[in-house]
Design a protein around this motif. Sequence first.
Motif, mmCIF file in Angstrom:
data_model
loop_
_atom_site.group_PDB
_atom_site.id
_atom_site.type_symbol
_atom_site.label_atom_id
_atom_site.label_comp_id
_atom_site.label_asym_id
_atom_site.label_seq_id
_atom_site.Cartn_x
_atom_site.Cartn_y
_atom_site.Cartn_z
ATOM 1 N N SER A 53 0.837 -1.202 0.000
ATOM 2 C CA SER A 53 0.000 0.000 0.000
ATOM 3 C C SER A 53 0.870 1.249 0.000
ATOM 4 O O SER A 53 0.581 2.219 -0.697
ATOM 5 C CB SER A 53 -0.912 0.016 1.223
ATOM 6 O OG SER A 53 -1.690 -1.147 1.266
ATOM 7 N N THR A 56 2.073 1.925 -3.367
ATOM 8 C CA THR A 56 1.013 2.498 -4.211
ATOM 9 C C THR A 56 0.795 3.970 -3.877
ATOM 10 O O THR A 56 0.636 4.804 -4.761
ATOM 11 C CB THR A 56 -0.305 1.725 -4.008
ATOM 12 O OG1 THR A 56 -0.061 0.337 -4.182
ATOM 13 C CG2 THR A 56 -1.356 2.171 -4.997
ATOM 14 N N TYR A 59 3.596 6.003 -5.259
ATOM 15 C CA TYR A 59 3.479 6.155 -6.708
ATOM 16 C C TYR A 59 2.455 7.234 -7.040
ATOM 17 O O TYR A 59 2.714 8.123 -7.859
ATOM 18 C CB TYR A 59 3.102 4.825 -7.359
ATOM 19 C CG TYR A 59 2.767 4.939 -8.818
ATOM 20 C CD1 TYR A 59 3.677 5.494 -9.714
ATOM 21 C CD2 TYR A 59 1.538 4.497 -9.313
ATOM 22 C CE1 TYR A 59 3.370 5.610 -11.056
ATOM 23 C CE2 TYR A 59 1.229 4.613 -10.649
ATOM 24 C CZ TYR A 59 2.146 5.173 -11.522
ATOM 25 O OH TYR A 59 1.828 5.291 -12.845
ATOM 26 N N GLY A 60 1.298 7.153 -6.381
ATOM 27 C CA GLY A 60 0.275 8.173 -6.608
ATOM 28 C C GLY A 60 0.799 9.563 -6.280
ATOM 29 O O GLY A 60 0.541 10.529 -7.007
ATOM 30 N N THR A 63 3.329 10.975 -8.988
ATOM 31 C CA THR A 63 2.805 11.506 -10.242
ATOM 32 C C THR A 63 2.310 12.939 -10.076
ATOM 33 O O THR A 63 2.152 13.656 -11.043
ATOM 34 C CB THR A 63 1.645 10.636 -10.780
ATOM 35 O OG1 THR A 63 0.654 10.518 -9.772
ATOM 36 C CG2 THR A 63 2.123 9.257 -11.178
ATOM 37 N N LYS A 191 7.528 1.916 -8.059
ATOM 38 C CA LYS A 191 7.645 2.487 -9.400
ATOM 39 C C LYS A 191 8.809 3.478 -9.458
ATOM 40 O O LYS A 191 9.082 4.204 -8.499
ATOM 41 C CB LYS A 191 6.340 3.197 -9.777
ATOM 42 C CG LYS A 191 5.171 2.262 -10.027
ATOM 43 C CD LYS A 191 5.029 1.984 -11.508
ATOM 44 C CE LYS A 191 3.695 1.362 -11.889
ATOM 45 N NZ LYS A 191 3.292 0.189 -11.131
ATOM 46 N N TYR A 303 -1.481 14.855 -0.500
ATOM 47 C CA TYR A 303 -2.536 14.582 -1.489
ATOM 48 C C TYR A 303 -2.620 13.083 -1.779
ATOM 49 O O TYR A 303 -3.699 12.499 -1.796
ATOM 50 C CB TYR A 303 -2.269 15.361 -2.771
ATOM 51 C CG TYR A 303 -3.202 14.966 -3.885
ATOM 52 C CD1 TYR A 303 -4.487 15.493 -3.952
ATOM 53 C CD2 TYR A 303 -2.813 14.054 -4.861
ATOM 54 C CE1 TYR A 303 -5.358 15.115 -4.952
ATOM 55 C CE2 TYR A 303 -3.677 13.668 -5.866
ATOM 56 C CZ TYR A 303 -4.942 14.200 -5.907
ATOM 57 O OH TYR A 303 -5.802 13.815 -6.903
ATOM 58 N N LEU A 307 -5.893 10.777 -1.003
ATOM 59 C CA LEU A 307 -6.620 10.149 -2.106
ATOM 60 C C LEU A 307 -6.655 8.633 -1.952
ATOM 61 O O LEU A 307 -7.691 7.988 -2.111
ATOM 62 C CB LEU A 307 -5.941 10.517 -3.429
ATOM 63 C CG LEU A 307 -6.686 10.136 -4.689
ATOM 64 C CD1 LEU A 307 -7.966 10.937 -4.826
ATOM 65 C CD2 LEU A 307 -5.821 10.359 -5.921
ATOM 66 N N LYS A 308 -5.515 8.047 -1.604
ATOM 67 C CA LYS A 308 -5.450 6.593 -1.491
ATOM 68 C C LYS A 308 -6.025 6.123 -0.159
ATOM 69 O O LYS A 308 -6.608 5.051 -0.067
ATOM 70 C CB LYS A 308 -3.997 6.131 -1.618
ATOM 71 C CG LYS A 308 -3.345 6.495 -2.935
ATOM 72 C CD LYS A 308 -3.774 5.546 -4.035
ATOM 73 C CE LYS A 308 -3.155 5.912 -5.358
ATOM 74 N NZ LYS A 308 -3.863 6.988 -6.040
ATOM 75 N N GLY A 309 -5.829 6.952 0.853
ATOM 76 C CA GLY A 309 -6.271 6.567 2.191
ATOM 77 C C GLY A 309 -7.778 6.368 2.265
ATOM 78 O O GLY A 309 -8.257 5.445 2.925
#
Lengths: 348, 325
Positions: A53, A56, A59-60, A63, A191, A303, A307-309
């Motif tokens: 996680s 991920t 990575y998010g 970007t 990534k 951010y 967003l992922k959380g």
Amino acid sequence: MSTATAPKFDERVASGNLFTRFFTKPESGAATAAIVLAIMFAVVSPQFTQPESIATILYGASTVGIMAVGVSLLMIGGEVDLSAGVGVISSALSASLFMYWFGGNVWVGAIIGLVFSLLVGLINGWLLTKTKLSSFIITLATFFMLTGLNLGVTRLITGGVAAPSIANWPGFESAAAVFASDIPVFGVKVKITVFYWILLVIIATWILKRTRAGNWIFASGGAPDAARAVGVPVVRTKILLYMGVGFCAWLLGMHQLFAFKTVQSGEGIGNEFLYIIAAVVGGCLMTGGYGSAIGGAIGALIYGMALKGVVYAEWNPDWLKFFLGAMLLGATVLNFTLQRRAARGGKK
Amino acid sequence: MKRWSRAGFAGVAATGALLLAACGSPAGAGGGAAGGDDAAPKTEELKVALITHAAPGDTFWDTIRAGAENAADLNNINLLYTSDPDGARQAQLVQQAVDQDVDGIVVTLAKADAMSGEVEKAIAAGIPVFSINAGEEEYKDLGILAHFGQNEFIAGQAAAEQLNDAGLKKAICVIQEQGHVGLEARCEGLADKFEGTSEVLYVQGTDMTNVSSTITSKLQTNKDIDAVLTLGAPFAMTAVDAISDAGSSAKLATTDLNPDVYAAIKDGTMLFGIDQQPFMQGYESVEAVRLFTDGGYVLGGGQAVLTGPAVVNADNAESVAAQFK
């Protein structure tokens, strides 16, 4: 709040002096907010702290973070760039459409993409300094022009609305390895953009803190007239800052191109605000002259975590944007409250 | 100590907002207690992620989600719904579903190339993946088990047949999102089967005033247009006014329905609607995960399962009334 299962971060025992020294840095408040957010999600969702996680999330964040580096420097220099979001897609499209039309090695396309992105930055900066208009107007115009170009040129060249897949072109493997590979870290695939992001942050921080150019950036943003009067090349600095954003857009554009092999011509719109938000949450002022590259990176991380959380916590996604806004507001308020408090104790 | 009060307030406000929202989901949304109200479920609960490219607040996708929730309730499934219109970010949501170790994933493949890497990873991780709505061309190559959706070209042809039956000669096909492959295909299908002439009109779907004024001005400049086909329910309702503003007598039809469109078809304001039955896409795909998990059942025989086009017109409107309550 119940007790966290995550590793406890030692909060520094802040004596007045330490507190002041720490919180007069632009990124300190954002760092605090990021830690608060991380602990909160770790408590709410055990999934959040799993290594996969975290990869991920990073990575998010990367970007957004890659672009936030360029945008942070630009904002310290006192300008904004609304064309940064579509600029990423434009860069990827220019590379892939060139390859599609002329054939040849993908690296040639990548270089074309770089030239294109730097050119967009050059035009943005040149128009800004020549017309004396605000960067908001100039880059809003280039935003619309690029949006139209993305669609129009793609349609013209391919007859469709997405660039054709480049998976079978010579050099694809090596380019994909450079721009879009996974690097195993302790058995977890991370990534490559995460590493580029970190590298860019280090370079940008070095420029800001250790070079003459860094002083010029602060001066151009803080007091352009005074800076010009003492011999700072304000025009050149601002043009180069826009080209810096162009470079970041190219790097991210190449990642998208080689990770997904094709580009949809309508994407990227609206992302420019994410980059600005990341920079502002990280302590860059909208008025210029103050901020840091690390701040922008932490802003991007906030951010990314938010967003992922929300997904890992399995909250109803209808509320996602509300959470995002609330967290950004919370982080920014916390950031500036701490800074103001510290500024009263010390002097900036 | 008042030192921390303001900073503390920001933190409390944010946390409070989170708690409020976390508790604020109405019963029935967000999954959770599934299983139905009859006997205790014999099967263990599954966790299924439905990952779409919907923009938040879109009625069409709300219907898909409703169908998925319905199937989840009946099949003892905890449904995790997420969406992002951005292809790269939608792919990250698939990655997150894999991180969460779900028992099945349902995706839309509007941006198939952006999605392919993560979808293949999910399949490699042993998670059954189904696609809905968009991705008929690509789903097999990715190793997806089955696809539930409408063939856009056939949907356009179905609209053309209806327009032919009505004896219309000159149509415009209103595309609300320039660069959307599926919408373009519908208009191509229309052009293919339509006996008159048809042309595409691009409008900006994110701005209804633009949709309205563009259609109006088109009809004002081309008086001989006698058919308008919109490609989404909200745009159809806007077109009703736009046509009357232009003083045109053009007949209106649409693909994709909602209760307003249904009412307009019943009262004759609109000629017909071509429905892809989004409820079925959500329902069938979530149920497919249960069927596959329990017995390896796969629907479709290696072909895409078509949920449309289903024509709704004055003749059969009564039979589908329940869908548009």
